[in-house]
Design a protein around this motif. Structure first.
Motif, mmCIF file in Angstrom:
data_model
loop_
_atom_site.group_PDB
_atom_site.id
_atom_site.type_symbol
_atom_site.label_atom_id
_atom_site.label_comp_id
_atom_site.label_asym_id
_atom_site.label_seq_id
_atom_site.Cartn_x
_atom_site.Cartn_y
_atom_site.Cartn_z
ATOM 1 N N ARG A 261 -8.257 -6.862 26.632
ATOM 2 C CA ARG A 261 -9.307 -6.744 25.834
ATOM 3 C C ARG A 261 -10.616 -6.658 26.479
ATOM 4 O O ARG A 261 -11.618 -5.661 26.601
ATOM 5 C CB ARG A 261 -9.546 -7.863 24.812
ATOM 6 C CG ARG A 261 -10.552 -7.509 23.891
ATOM 7 C CD ARG A 261 -10.782 -8.733 22.686
ATOM 8 N NE ARG A 261 -11.589 -8.568 21.654
ATOM 9 C CZ ARG A 261 -11.729 -9.411 20.614
ATOM 10 N NH1 ARG A 261 -10.855 -10.150 20.360
ATOM 11 N NH2 ARG A 261 -12.882 -9.449 19.746
ATOM 12 N N ASP A 267 -14.437 -4.254 23.202
ATOM 13 C CA ASP A 267 -15.437 -4.493 22.388
ATOM 14 C C ASP A 267 -16.535 -3.640 22.374
ATOM 15 O O ASP A 267 -17.078 -3.060 21.684
ATOM 16 C CB ASP A 267 -15.711 -5.841 22.479
ATOM 17 C CG ASP A 267 -14.841 -6.699 21.954
ATOM 18 O OD1 ASP A 267 -14.565 -6.788 20.918
ATOM 19 O OD2 ASP A 267 -14.105 -7.712 22.963
ATOM 20 N N TRP A 272 -11.529 -1.896 20.045
ATOM 21 C CA TRP A 272 -10.906 -3.312 19.491
ATOM 22 C C TRP A 272 -10.802 -3.223 18.114
ATOM 23 O O TRP A 272 -9.696 -3.616 17.389
ATOM 24 C CB TRP A 272 -11.595 -4.556 20.152
ATOM 25 C CG TRP A 272 -10.851 -5.746 19.447
ATOM 26 C CD1 TRP A 272 -11.338 -6.680 18.436
ATOM 27 C CD2 TRP A 272 -9.827 -6.334 19.858
ATOM 28 N NE1 TRP A 272 -10.581 -7.786 18.267
ATOM 29 C CE2 TRP A 272 -9.381 -7.474 19.045
ATOM 30 C CE3 TRP A 272 -8.877 -5.981 21.030
ATOM 31 C CZ2 TRP A 272 -8.364 -8.306 19.138
ATOM 32 C CZ3 TRP A 272 -7.628 -6.948 20.824
ATOM 33 C CH2 TRP A 272 -7.419 -8.114 20.164
ATOM 34 N N ASP A 277 -3.623 -4.081 13.233
ATOM 35 C CA ASP A 277 -3.636 -5.916 13.331
ATOM 36 C C ASP A 277 -2.335 -5.935 14.595
ATOM 37 O O ASP A 277 -2.482 -6.876 15.135
ATOM 38 C CB ASP A 277 -3.568 -6.357 11.798
ATOM 39 C CG ASP A 277 -3.631 -7.945 12.128
ATOM 40 O OD1 ASP A 277 -4.499 -8.440 12.555
ATOM 41 O OD2 ASP A 277 -2.485 -8.581 11.821
ATOM 42 N N GLN A 279 -1.151 -4.471 16.934
ATOM 43 C CA GLN A 279 -1.369 -4.572 18.150
ATOM 44 C C GLN A 279 -2.183 -5.604 18.868
ATOM 45 O O GLN A 279 -2.058 -5.920 19.956
ATOM 46 C CB GLN A 279 -1.971 -2.917 18.534
ATOM 47 C CG GLN A 279 -0.915 -1.940 18.586
ATOM 48 C CD GLN A 279 -1.555 -0.612 19.155
ATOM 49 O OE1 GLN A 279 -2.679 -0.828 19.725
ATOM 50 N NE2 GLN A 279 -0.863 0.510 18.958
ATOM 51 N N LYS A 280 -3.244 -6.228 18.245
ATOM 52 C CA LYS A 280 -4.025 -7.101 18.283
ATOM 53 C C LYS A 280 -3.150 -8.354 18.618
ATOM 54 O O LYS A 280 -3.266 -9.130 19.650
ATOM 55 C CB LYS A 280 -5.070 -7.599 17.326
ATOM 56 C CG LYS A 280 -6.313 -6.408 17.279
ATOM 57 C CD LYS A 280 -7.060 -6.668 16.268
ATOM 58 C CE LYS A 280 -8.279 -5.721 16.096
ATOM 59 N NZ LYS A 280 -9.042 -5.857 15.022
ATOM 60 N N LYS A 281 -1.904 -8.622 17.726
ATOM 61 C CA LYS A 281 -1.071 -9.720 17.684
ATOM 62 C C LYS A 281 -0.312 -9.803 18.964
ATOM 63 O O LYS A 281 -0.178 -10.654 19.727
ATOM 64 C CB LYS A 281 -0.344 -9.800 16.590
ATOM 65 C CG LYS A 281 -1.098 -10.448 15.293
ATOM 66 C CD LYS A 281 -0.375 -10.478 13.874
ATOM 67 C CE LYS A 281 -1.136 -10.896 12.873
ATOM 68 N NZ LYS A 281 -0.287 -11.204 11.784
#
Length: 660
Positions: A261, A267, A272, A277, A279-281
């Motif tokens: 990230r 960001d 981001w 969701d 893919q974030k996990k």
């Protein structure tokens, strides 16, 4: 009939592939790595092909010799660039063939001097049966009759898009290691690490298999194995230090990245917020700051030059540890950009020598361990056997008293094991010390005469209790090696299973053909192996028993999918794909998923997918991460490209019992 020249044959093959893709109405996706190869003059090609033929004959004659991979790697190093039009240095290729033929000659005579002298070595991967190289520098004045044991330093190499097997076994990367040149007491090993993937996925299994290969052949000290690397190899160093903390006596990542990230500025760019969701996990799989607490279990020294842009990985890890109340040890190269500064390198080597001399303590009295997935589920004598919920942070903190009493606090853990080998448990044989888990007092098993102990505890509605099923979980639950996501299936032995029939709908048939070819080709390019491929009708009971099955097709075209379709949480019929209350038209949709194989629940089945990061992610290793969770519906009205296999209207994770 007039024969075609090799150059004409290659051009016709490329034209045929382009025509097929045009017929399928799917985009032709340009490969990024490895880069396109150079043309080889006809005379040189003829000489190399003659050498390959001779070496192939020697390989056949030596079949069954345990050192044969050390010969075969020279054959692969020359064969693949010629066959797949990859970069090739003709001079190096001729030298490699000569070296391979010399080794074959020596093996026929019962000799293997390179085992003592060092140089390129190789092993056969359990994942795909491929030949994978590594380089060995033995201790100075190494005597194979010496008892040892010896220290072993891993050094993970930096990014090199041209680092094919030929380039790797012909190179001199050994000079980069902090511990080079080795003294009389240590080996240094340079893993190929599956080419250019930052030693992730199959690349990390590469480390484990090389370590096992070294232990089979040399007297290696289990408690003095170190992990070092620089640049992309620094990223590998961070990964190994936090995910395999109990394997190494110390680690030193040099520069590199430690997460995605921040390194990719997601960001700042707004990327981001746009990510789904799941893919974030999934970033928790490899993002090291998330589980920085694990570095309290392994001495870790971060190196970077003062002017190196990649020093940010050490800074991120330093902050993550400081937030937990710990300090990260760092060594800086004064006025230095992206390389080791000579004096700093000496300082680093001296510090590592001190940690190696002390060695790893296999039974620490205090343990701190965090994970987001059961792929990484152990820290010394603690094993996390089941989670309350995957991709939420789980943590175990434990203390072991001199008398053998154990105190543990847990978060997001529903089952854990305590395992001590013979002579490891500090309690008196025959005694029954106590284990206190989250304030609940429980008995440990009676200590065996040889000092070993195995215990399993499970959290129920009434709190923690002893679980007698130490051999493993009962029922279909997520556990180590069977927890997803899709990419996890490619870290063990797998077979790609092609459909012998035709899909129920033309759009599905076209998509399956494309994704099957894509998955097979990309595995070869990125993970440097040719996957085992079989038709569904040719699959054997042994195949099912010993391999993850990567099934392509639909319930009409693939007989194995037809056998298991009714036993999956997602129902796929000729007319629709049903995910709970949501349905998708089967003529315009396809299913990608991972699930315990209903024909053998100790192994996976995967539907219609290879590894899930695609060609757009090859530009930087920090993006070569899992992109799909346990299942995904693919909308076939959007063609696959270098970012995704199509539009994804729905994707998600199965729960801890493999249900929706």
């Amino acid at each position: 009939m007039t024969s075609m020249t090799p150059s004409l044959t290659r051009r016709l093959r490329s034209l045929l592939i382009a025509l097929v893709l045009t017929t399928l109405a799917l985009p032709t996706i340009a490969a990024t790595i490895p880069p396109p190869g150079n043309e080889v003059p006809a005379a040189d090609r003829a000489a190399l092909e003659a050498g390959l033929k001779e070496l192939a004959s020697d390989v056949a004659a030596l079949k069954g010799n345990p050192l044969l991979p050390d010969v075969e790697i020279y054959r692969k190093a020359v064969d693949w660039p010629l066959r797949y039009h990859e970069p090739i240095d003709v001079k190096k290729a001729k030298a490699a063939l000569a070296a391979g033929l010399q080794r074959a000659k020596e093996l026929k005579a019962g000799q293997s001097p390179w085992v003592t002298a060092g140089g390129p070595r190789a092993y056969i991967s359990k994942i795909d049966g491929s030949i994978q190289p590594y380089l060995v520098i033995p201790p100075k004045n190494f005597d194979p009759k010496a008892k040892g044991p010896y220290r072993l330093d891993f050094f993970f190499h930096g990014r090199g898009e041209g680092l094919t097997e030929l380039s790797f076994i012909s190179g001199k990367s050994a000079g980069d290691a902090p511990s080079n040149p080795p003294d009389e007491h240590r080996f240094v090993v340079f893993p190929y690490g599956r080419y250019c993937c930052a030693n992730k996925f199959a690349g990390e299994i590469d480390t484990l298999e090389i370590l096992a290969d070294m232990k089979r052949q040399y007297p290696i000290d289990d408690n003095r194995v170190l992990a070092t690397g620089f640049s992309m190899g620094g990223a590998a160093g961070w990964h190994h230090a936090v995910h395999y903390s109990d394997l190494f006596a110390a680690a030193s990542p040099g520069a590199g990245f430690c997460e995605t990230r921040v390194y990719q500025g997601m960001d700042k760019s707004g990327e981001w917020d746009a990510l789904p969701d799941y893919q974030k996990k999934l970033m928790h799989l490899y993002d090291c700051p998330d589980i920085a607490i694990n570095l309290t279990m392994i001495p870790t020294i971060a190196y970077a030059g003062e002017l190196d842009k990649q020093q940010q990985s050490g800074t991120l890890m330093e902050k993550a540890l400081a937030d937990l109340g710990y300090k990260l040890e760092r060594v800086w190269g004064p006025k230095t950009e992206h390389k080791y500064e000579p004096n700093a390198k000496k300082d680093l080597a001296k510090r590592l020598d001190g940690y190696a001399e002390k060695g790893r303590n296999p039974v620490p009295a205090e343990i701190h361990f965090a994970t987001y997935t059961l792929r990484y589920n152990h820290m010394f004598w603690i094993g996390v056997e089941r989670l309350e919920k995957h991709w939420d942070k789980a943590q175990v903190d434990a203390k072991l008293s001199p008398a053998g009493d154990i105190t543990l606090t847990t978060k997001n853990v529903s089952a854990l094991s305590l395992r001590f080998g013979a002579g490891q448990f500090p309690g008196r044989a025959g005694s029954t010390p106590k284990a206190t888990i989250d304030g609940i007092a429980l008995d440990l098993p009676r200590i065996a005469e040889d000092g070993h102990l195995d215990a399993l505890y499970e959290r129920g509605s009434g709190g923690w209790r002893v679980d007698p099923a130490i051999s493993g979980p009962a029922g279909l639950v997520k556990h180590h090696g069977l927890q997803g996501p899709i990419d996890d299936a490619f870290m063990e032995s797998f077979i790609i299973v092609k459909p012998s029939g035709t899909a129920a709908h033309p759009a599905v048939q076209k998509w399956v053909e494309h994704e099957l070819a894509y998955a097979t080709t990309e595995w070869r390019k990125i993970f440097r192996g040719e996957p085992r491929v079989k038709f569904d009708k040719d699959l054997t009971a042994d195949d099912i028993a010993n391999n993850n099955l990567i099934l392509f097709g639909d319930p009409v075209s693939n007989t194995i999918i037809a056998k298991i379709a009714g036993k999956l949480p997602i129902q796929w019929t000729r007319d629709s794909i049903a995910v709970g209350q949501k349905t998708f038209p089967a003529d315009k949709s396809a299913l990608i998923a991972i699930y315990p194989n209903p024909l053998n629940t100790a192994r996976y089945v995967v539907l219609n997918s290879g590894f899930t990061f695609r060609q757009a992610d090859h530009k930087t290793n920090s993006r070569q991460i899992a992109k799909l969770p346990d299942y995904a519906i693919i909308d076939l009205t959007t063609p696959p490209d270098d970012k995704a296999p199509g539009a994804i209207p729905l994707a998600g994770f199965f729960d801890e019992k493999w249900k929706l």
